[in-house]
Design an enzyme around this catalytic site. Sequence first.
Site: not given
Ligand code: VGL
Length: 207
Positions: A11, A111, A156
């Site tokens: 991410d 995702k 994540c």
């Molecule tokens: C994430 C919060 C919400 C992450 C993703 O990538 O850690 N955190 N969505």
Amino acid sequence: MTQRRALLVIDVQYDFLAGGSLAVPAGNEIIPEINAFHERVPFDLVVFSMDWHPANHCSFVTNNPGATVFTPHQLPSGPQMMWPAHCVQNTHGAQLHADLRRKPEHMDVRKGQDPHVDSYSAFFDNNHAVKTPLDDILISHGITDVYVCGLATDYCVAYTSMDSRFLGYNTYMIEDLSRGISPACIEKAKREMQEKGVHVVQSADIH
Ligand code: VGL
Ligand code: ZN
């Protein structure tokens, strides 16, 4: 069985970086370090995950009247942390940072597309009910060992690392190539990962 290693870069998208809607403190620091790391270490596979939400996603505080951001909110399916809207499909905030070094053989996994369930892990949704393509990709490449880095350490990266171990991979969370949202949550997540058999390591110790 021969050891085969995959690097998962979690991410590293504009919304989790400086100026983004859910910016992780110091998140940008890891970009050049991740680039240098996979230039130096010969991984058999490199996969980039992307949080990829529809605009009506249940984790967005804006979609839950009366809810408070950064606070759990009771949904029919259970408690859900309320986040600012982030990583909406096909927006700039959902793109991987352009400074990430990419090669044609690198792969992407998306995702969090189901509006009704969040997906911190790049392997499973938060109900542990639906899988992304990631496990099949690793299996098809004969991967035995999984190295995880990116954003955010306490969400994540942690969930992906614990699911990797759950699925039977030797799993290494690279601490210095990851950044988290809150210091207390990062420490708690590190303990949980280690309890589940994830090795917390530093990039300099990997060759
Ligand atoms: C994430 C919060 C919400 C992450 C993703 O990538 O850690 N955190 N969505
Ligand atoms: Zn998200």
